[in-house]
Design a protein around this motif. Structure first.
Motif, PDB file in Angstrom:
ATOM      1  N   MET A 199      -7.077  -1.554   8.893  1.00 25.54           N
ATOM      2  CA  MET A 199      -7.482  -1.183   7.534  1.00 25.54           C
ATOM      3  C   MET A 199      -7.486  -2.407   6.648  1.00 25.54           C
ATOM      4  N   ILE A 200      -8.197  -2.306   5.564  1.00 26.01           N
ATOM      5  CA  ILE A 200      -8.112  -3.284   4.480  1.00 26.01           C
ATOM      6  C   ILE A 200      -8.078  -2.511   3.166  1.00 26.01           C
ATOM      7  N   CYS A 201      -7.318  -3.042   2.213  1.00 24.57           N
ATOM      8  CA  CYS A 201      -7.231  -2.356   0.920  1.00 24.57           C
ATOM      9  C   CYS A 201      -7.224  -3.388  -0.203  1.00 24.57           C
ATOM     10  N   THR A 202      -7.822  -2.967  -1.337  1.00 24.65           N
ATOM     11  CA  THR A 202      -7.877  -3.833  -2.517  1.00 24.65           C
ATOM     12  C   THR A 202      -7.323  -3.061  -3.716  1.00 24.65           C
ATOM     13  N   PRO A 203      -6.596  -3.727  -4.585  1.00 27.75           N
ATOM     14  CA  PRO A 203      -6.011  -3.011  -5.725  1.00 27.75           C
ATOM     15  C   PRO A 203      -7.071  -2.586  -6.734  1.00 27.75           C
ATOM     16  N   LEU A 204      -6.817  -1.475  -7.384  1.00 29.12           N
ATOM     17  CA  LEU A 204      -7.660  -0.979  -8.476  1.00 29.12           C
ATOM     18  C   LEU A 204      -6.897  -1.177  -9.785  1.00 29.12           C
ATOM     19  N   PHE A 205      -7.601  -1.753 -10.749  1.00 29.99           N
ATOM     20  CA  PHE A 205      -6.958  -2.048 -12.041  1.00 29.99           C
ATOM     21  C   PHE A 205      -7.566  -1.175 -13.135  1.00 29.99           C
ATOM     22  N   GLU A 206      -6.694  -0.721 -14.014  1.00 30.12           N
ATOM     23  CA  GLU A 206      -7.139   0.003 -15.203  1.00 30.12           C
ATOM     24  C   GLU A 206      -6.401  -0.601 -16.391  1.00 30.12           C
TER      25      GLU A 206
ATOM     26  N   LEU B  71      -8.268   0.909  -3.239  1.00 30.76           N
ATOM     27  CA  LEU B  71      -9.458   1.359  -2.521  1.00 30.76           C
ATOM     28  C   LEU B  71      -9.301   0.845  -1.105  1.00 30.76           C
ATOM     29  N   LYS B  72      -9.402   1.724  -0.107  1.00 29.48           N
ATOM     30  CA  LYS B  72      -9.064   1.327   1.261  1.00 29.48           C
ATOM     31  C   LYS B  72     -10.095   1.873   2.233  1.00 29.48           C
ATOM     32  N   VAL B  73     -10.447   1.023   3.233  1.00 35.50           N
ATOM     33  CA  VAL B  73     -11.279   1.477   4.345  1.00 35.50           C
ATOM     34  C   VAL B  73     -10.436   1.409   5.610  1.00 35.50           C
TER      35      VAL B  73
ATOM     36  N   ALA C 198     -13.064   6.087   4.171  1.00 38.02           N
ATOM     37  CA  ALA C 198     -12.578   5.317   3.031  1.00 38.02           C
ATOM     38  C   ALA C 198     -11.785   6.259   2.130  1.00 38.02           C
ATOM     39  N   VAL C 199     -10.875   5.683   1.383  1.00 38.70           N
ATOM     40  CA  VAL C 199      -9.999   6.510   0.559  1.00 38.70           C
ATOM     41  C   VAL C 199      -9.638   5.788  -0.731  1.00 38.70           C
ATOM     42  N   VAL C 200      -9.516   6.558  -1.796  1.00 36.63           N
ATOM     43  CA  VAL C 200      -8.935   6.062  -3.048  1.00 36.63           C
ATOM     44  C   VAL C 200      -7.537   6.661  -3.156  1.00 36.63           C
TER      45      VAL C 200
END
Length: 470
Positions: A116-123, A131-133, A48-50
């Motif tokens: 892979m699948i990835c989801t956005p990170l919000f700030e 965030l991705k696996v 997994a990776v950020v």
């Protein structure tokens, strides 16, 4: 049943991780590492990776599993699924990197990833990364994995602002510590003596130049009152008042420059130029002085000042200096009315002496004349050379002409003997003026000058005395 149990266990781990994230006081890297380690474990992924946005790039900031060796990898946003995830702000899924045109196939081969699948990170509502696996197998993830990623992404996004702020705080603290260390080093090795005191006068900083200038080591000076170290004994009792004045200055930060007298540990007096900074630090006043020794400069200035106010040949006050003295004496006379007499003197036949014997002999005559007349004067009388062979004597406390004439005759008598080592005789014409309250300094001097010319008219080679008469 087994599937439900697995889902329940996965949900419990997500909740546990969310709790850790909410309570953690980690730096940002450790914070993200906790997330990717947990996510890899829950999805059984290769890693997994950020990834965080850095301009036109997506940068691997934290990674787990076999992907961890690629931390720091930079991929163009435009050519990656992660970049598309950020721009679309949606969860994206790739089942086969070899056939999906949205992904960077070369990058996937480099890290050994097929799906892979990835989801956005919000700030603060803005997508700042993903965030991705990743799996080394095609179709490596199912709907449960997507839900897990979505929940972990939400948890990470919710706490990301807090951790970014925490990381920023650590960075700022490190910068402040580094800045403070640089300032301490600069001040420690500054050419100026740098001394800080609190509002009670206690030394809190004493650099190496302070040691050299005043003779006290830092260990000796720290914690002692500055008055005991560098303030001249005559001023120490009044130093409390100075601190009170500085305390009033400290109501707002300010800077002042002064020239002061100080002493070293051996009692030697030093003239120092002080640049004083008064600062209010967290409600506490601190005074920092930058000092350098100007003793030699002050001596040179005194020499220049003396040269500017003295006659170079005789050492007597010159016209400029005498006029200052005369103005001050008139002010005292107007206030005290003790009397004031002015004697204007001119050497008779001086031009002939110069022409006959040379200028060196003429200079000796002027110096001898100044010496003999000075020997006739009281301590509070002032003699000056106005220029050429013209001299004046200011006698304070002389009210009447007769007393001034006594002084004039004494001067004439002292000229009875020839110039040492020669047969040259000196004589003078003396004009006397007694101060009139209506006269100013220039008029007073002119009256004595007029009387001197009157005396000169009646003199040849002999001395003569005349008084000014209106």
């Amino acid at each position: 049943m087994k599937k439900n149990k697995r889902q329940l266990g996965r949900l419990e781990r997500i909740i546990e991780t969310q709790s850790l994230l909410a309570q953690a006081d980690l730096d940002l890297t450790a914070f993200m590492q906790l997330v990717v380690n947990t996510l890899q474990e829950l999805t059984e992924a290769k890693g997994a990776v950020v990834e965080l946005v850095d301009g036109d790039y997506m940068v691997y900031r934290s990674a787990s599993g076999s992907i961890s060796q690629h931390v720091g990898l930079r991929l163009l946003r435009a050519n990656s699924l992660s970049g598309l995830c950020v721009s679309s702000a949606q969860i994206l899924r790739c089942d086969d990197a070899e056939t999906d045109p949205r992904v960077d196939a070369n990058a996937c081969k480099k890290v050994g990833v097929r799906s892979m699948i990835c989801t956005p990170l919000f700030e603060r509502g803005q997508p700042v990364g993903v965030l991705k696996v990743m799996s080394e197998q095609a179709n490596g993830f199912d709907e449960e994995d997507i839900q897990t990623l979505e929940l972990m992404g939400a948890a990470l996004g919710a706490a990301l602002g807090k951790q970014v702020a925490f990381d920023e705080m650590l960075r700022v603290q490190m910068q402040l510590r580094a800045s403070e260390e640089r300032i301490r080093t600069i001040l420690e090795y500054a050419n100026d003596a740098v001394i800080s005191i609190d509002n009670a006068g206690v030394v809190t900083q004493w650099n190496r130049s302070s040691e050299s200038l005043f003779g006290w080591s830092s260990s000796e000076a720290m914690g002692r009152n500055i008055a005991d170290l560098i303030v001249p004994p005559a001023f120490r009792n009044s130093f409390v008042n100075i601190l009170t004045h500085l305390d009033r200055l400290g109501k707002k930060s300010t800077t002042a420059r002064r020239e002061l007298l100080a002493v070293d540990r051996f009692g030697k007096e030093l003239s120092v130029e002080v640049s004083l900074n008064v600062n209010n630090i967290a409600g506490r006043f601190e005074f920092t002085a930058f000092m350098h020794d100007i003793s030699e400069r002050k001596k040179w200035e005194a020499t220049l000042n003396e040269m500017a106010l003295s006659d170079g040949l005789t050492g007597l006050p010159n016209r400029r200096h005498f006029m200052q003295v005369l103005h001050q004496a008139i002010v005292r006379q107007m206030r005290q009315n003790n009397g004031l007499a002015l004697l204007f003197m001119d050497l008779n036949g001086f031009k002939t002496i110069n022409d006959t014997n040379g200028h060196d002999t003429g200079d000796e005559v002027l110096k001898e004349f100044a010496k003999r007349v000075s020997g006739c004067l009281r301590g509070n009388d002032t003699m000056a050379r106005l220029g050429g062979d013209e001299f004046v004597v200011l006698a304070e406390g002389v009210r009447v002409l007769e007393h001034a004439q006594v002084l004039a005759r004494k001067i004439v008598t002292t000229l009875d003997q020839p110039l040492p080592g020669s047969t040259i005789m000196m004589s003078t014409s003396i004009g006397i003026s007694i101060y009139d309250s209506a006269a100013n300094a220039e008029q007073f001097l002119k009256e004595a000058d007029t009387a001197m010319y009157k005396a000169k008219q009646g003199a040849s080679s002999n001395s003569a005395i005349a008084a000014f008469v209106e």
